[in-house]
Enzyme design. Structure first.
Site, PDB file in Angstrom:
ATOM      1  N   PHE A  28       0.805  -1.217   0.000  1.00  0.00           N
ATOM      2  CA  PHE A  28       0.000   0.000   0.000  1.00  0.00           C
ATOM      3  C   PHE A  28       0.841   1.271   0.000  1.00  0.00           C
ATOM      4  O   PHE A  28       0.358   2.324  -0.406  1.00  0.00           O
ATOM      5  CB  PHE A  28      -0.944   0.018   1.214  1.00  0.00           C
ATOM      6  CG  PHE A  28      -0.260   0.274   2.539  1.00  0.00           C
ATOM      7  CD1 PHE A  28       0.088   1.555   2.939  1.00  0.00           C
ATOM      8  CD2 PHE A  28       0.039  -0.776   3.399  1.00  0.00           C
ATOM      9  CE1 PHE A  28       0.719   1.794   4.162  1.00  0.00           C
ATOM     10  CE2 PHE A  28       0.656  -0.552   4.618  1.00  0.00           C
ATOM     11  CZ  PHE A  28       1.004   0.732   5.003  1.00  0.00           C
ATOM     12  N   GLU A  87      -5.234  -3.735  -1.774  1.00  0.00           N
ATOM     13  CA  GLU A  87      -6.649  -3.375  -1.814  1.00  0.00           C
ATOM     14  C   GLU A  87      -6.937  -2.110  -1.024  1.00  0.00           C
ATOM     15  O   GLU A  87      -8.057  -1.591  -1.078  1.00  0.00           O
ATOM     16  CB  GLU A  87      -7.492  -4.538  -1.279  1.00  0.00           C
ATOM     17  CG  GLU A  87      -7.319  -4.879   0.183  1.00  0.00           C
ATOM     18  CD  GLU A  87      -6.152  -5.806   0.480  1.00  0.00           C
ATOM     19  OE1 GLU A  87      -6.151  -6.419   1.563  1.00  0.00           O
ATOM     20  OE2 GLU A  87      -5.237  -5.906  -0.375  1.00  0.00           O
ATOM     21  N   SER A 140       5.812  -6.818   4.020  1.00  0.00           N
ATOM     22  CA  SER A 140       6.398  -7.104   5.324  1.00  0.00           C
ATOM     23  C   SER A 140       7.175  -8.413   5.302  1.00  0.00           C
ATOM     24  O   SER A 140       6.945  -9.276   4.441  1.00  0.00           O
ATOM     25  CB  SER A 140       5.299  -7.176   6.388  1.00  0.00           C
ATOM     26  OG  SER A 140       4.493  -8.331   6.180  1.00  0.00           O
ATOM     27  N   CYS A 185       9.779   1.327   3.408  1.00  0.00           N
ATOM     28  CA  CYS A 185      10.731   0.324   3.889  1.00  0.00           C
ATOM     29  C   CYS A 185      12.152   0.870   3.966  1.00  0.00           C
ATOM     30  O   CYS A 185      13.013   0.253   4.588  1.00  0.00           O
ATOM     31  CB  CYS A 185      10.696  -0.917   2.999  1.00  0.00           C
ATOM     32  SG  CYS A 185      11.351  -0.667   1.329  1.00  0.00           S
ATOM     33  N   GLU A 230       9.342  -3.527  13.064  1.00  0.00           N
ATOM     34  CA  GLU A 230       9.203  -2.510  12.030  1.00  0.00           C
ATOM     35  C   GLU A 230       7.894  -1.760  12.296  1.00  0.00           C
ATOM     36  O   GLU A 230       6.808  -2.296  12.088  1.00  0.00           O
ATOM     37  CB  GLU A 230       9.185  -3.130  10.635  1.00  0.00           C
ATOM     38  CG  GLU A 230       9.103  -2.082   9.529  1.00  0.00           C
ATOM     39  CD  GLU A 230       8.987  -2.681   8.140  1.00  0.00           C
ATOM     40  OE1 GLU A 230       9.479  -2.065   7.186  1.00  0.00           O
ATOM     41  OE2 GLU A 230       8.397  -3.767   8.002  1.00  0.00           O
TER      42      GLU A 230
END
Length: 499
Positions: free
Chosen positions: A149, A176, A226, A281, A382
């Protein structure tokens, strides 16, 4: 309410599963869109369209492919604002940041436009008497891309332009949570002349993902997300005989040595930790201050962080927008509220932040945690939000040891004026991307992007040379032809007998 459907075989295909997902405006918290969630049968339809298109696209000329990609690049450039507006509306990032995302995606489209040189083979002549050996690269077939996303336009563009330039066809399963940008990318590709079925977009959740991972006609899978999901993607797709590049999470460190320019380091820490609301990230989430500079560095970071303007992404005055969902906002906030109990000094607490007139938005302010321990949740996980942890070490060696002990190895940076220390850092640090006085060392398009350890599953990084190699298979051809001068008696091929 707006509806986002699939893009299959060169046209919009209405969702048939009966399942829909909500898409919210992060600035208001209101549901503005519903997105179709594909069934396994709908995924089968997208893969079938890609497989049918591969029959001709896989053997198309490089001139045809690059001609389409050049037109596509021009259309993307003309529609930068439109793509960015969709990103802001569904992700929440400020418009200037969304434009930057589109620009970084365009770099890979430009790389794909020059694919002709990347696909050149090798030839060795006369390896034996009248024997030549050639090495060529060919497409793998139908490729799937599963994207996150946080970069709904850039990460897809890191995948499908290169894949289709190499002769593959592509099925994209975007997040989505912010699906509209992917459909616009596909529509513009069709406008550029991309044949029907070469690029397909199927929206969905775990059902769609698992269908792609198990589908016998999908040859390769690219993923960014992830670490737990990257590990699952790699394990599942590999078990089904597919090649996989799965980029996972990160805990990126910035080592600041005592000789560093602390103003520059503080500027870099703020931009790298809080840009895009920390939802990337490559965000710096841990600053390691070496020696006695910690207090001064933290003060400079705080001074800058307190000036950041937070507001709706479509407000030109905003420098940081909201988080994408309320659930994610609450999860990020939990790390800050629990930090003090785990020994951290909470220098800035952004958990109570709101924006007047947008009280239902997914807002969170900037948080700064000092003297964080390596066994605390805020350090180990994270967080993927605007939370910066500061850790202290006495020496360079302690700092490197701390960073290398992390299970993640995506990106890292060092700030110093000492070239010798920087050189040591480049060689000693266990991460896939390293910055020297550069906080976010994302490579340009013709170098590859990817980490080490739990930040990457698979052998190939994304885009650049690694991307070309991932989307193609090598083939070696050994050839021997008889010398026409030695043709059977009675047959004259007109070969000059001058030797």
């Amino acid at each position: 309410m707006k509806t986002v459907n699939h893009w299959i075989g060169g046209k919009t295909v209405e969702g048939a599963s009966g399942n829909w997902g909500p898409v919210t405006d992060p600035a208001t918290g209101a549901v503005t869109t519903q997105v179709a969630l594909a069934s396994a049968e709908e995924v089968d339809g997208a893969v079938a369209a890609a497989k049918a298109a591969y029959a001709t696209w896989g053997t198309s000329s490089l001139a045809q492919r690059t001609g389409i990609l050049f037109r596509y690049r021009a259309l993307l450039d003309a529609h930068r604002d439109d793509i960015a507006a969709l990103i802001t509306a569904e992700h929440g990032k400020v418009h200037s940041d969304a434009l930057g995302e589109v620009a970084r995606g365009l770099e890979i489209v430009e790389l794909a436009c020059g694919i002709t040189t990347q696909l050149k083979g090798e030839l060795s002549t006369q390896v034996s008497n009248r024997v030549d050996v050639a090495a060529i690269r060919q497409p793998v077939g139908v490729v799937a891309g599963i994207t996150p996303f946080n970069f709904p336009a850039m990460v897809p563009m890191w995948m499908f332009p290169l894949a289709i330039a190499c002769g593959n066809t592509f099925v994209l399963k975007p997040s989505e949570k912010d699906p509209s940008a992917a459909n616009l990318l596909a529509e513009l590709a069709a406008e550029a002349g991309l044949p029907d079925g070469v690029l397909n977009v199927v929206h969905g959740d775990k059902i769609a993902v698992d269908s792609l991972l198990a589908h016998p006609d999908v040859a390769a899978v690219s993923f960014v997300g992830s670490t737990p999901i990257a590990r699952y993607i790699h394990t599942t797709a590999s078990a089904n005989g597919k090649r996989v590049q799965a980029l996972g999470g990160a805990k990126n460190h910035m080592l600041v040595l005592p000789d560093a320019d602390l103003d520059a380091a503080a500027d870099a820490a703020v931009s790298a930790a809080y840009g895009s609301a920390g939802e990337r990230c490559m965000a710096i989430s841990a600053v390691v201050a070496v020696g006695a500079i910690g207090d001064e560095l933290v003060a400079k970071i705080r001074e800058r962080a307190e000036k950041i303007k937070i507001g709706p992404g479509n407000d030109p005055m905003s420098e940081m927008g909201p988080l994408i969902t309320k659930a994610h906002r609450d999860k990020v906030a939990s790390y800050v509220t629990g930090a003090a109990a785990q020994g951290a000094d909470v220098v800035l607490d952004g958990t109570g932040y709101t924006v007047d007139g947008f009280e239902d938005g997914h807002w969170i302010g900037l948080s700064l945690l000092d003297r964080v321990s390596t066994d605390s949740d805020a350090y180990r996980d994270e967080i993927f939000g605007p939370v910066l942890c500061v850790l202290r070490t006495e020496t360079y060696e302690e700092g490197v040891k701390l960073i290398n002990a992390s299970p993640f190895g995506n990106g890292t940076a060092i700030f110093t004026r000492d070239g010798g220390a920087a050189r040591r850092f480049q060689l000693e640090i266990e991460a896939g991307m390293v910055g020297v006085n550069v906080p976010i060392p994302v490579p340009v398009g013709y170098h590859s992007f990817g980490g080490w350890k739990d930040s990457l599953f698979g052998d190939h990084h994304i885009y650049g040379n690694d991307g070309v190699h991932f989307y193609t298979r090598g083939k070696v051809v050994t050839t021997r032809w008889p010398d026409p001068a030695e043709a059977p008696a009675g047959v004259d091929l007109g070969f000059p007998r001058n030797h």
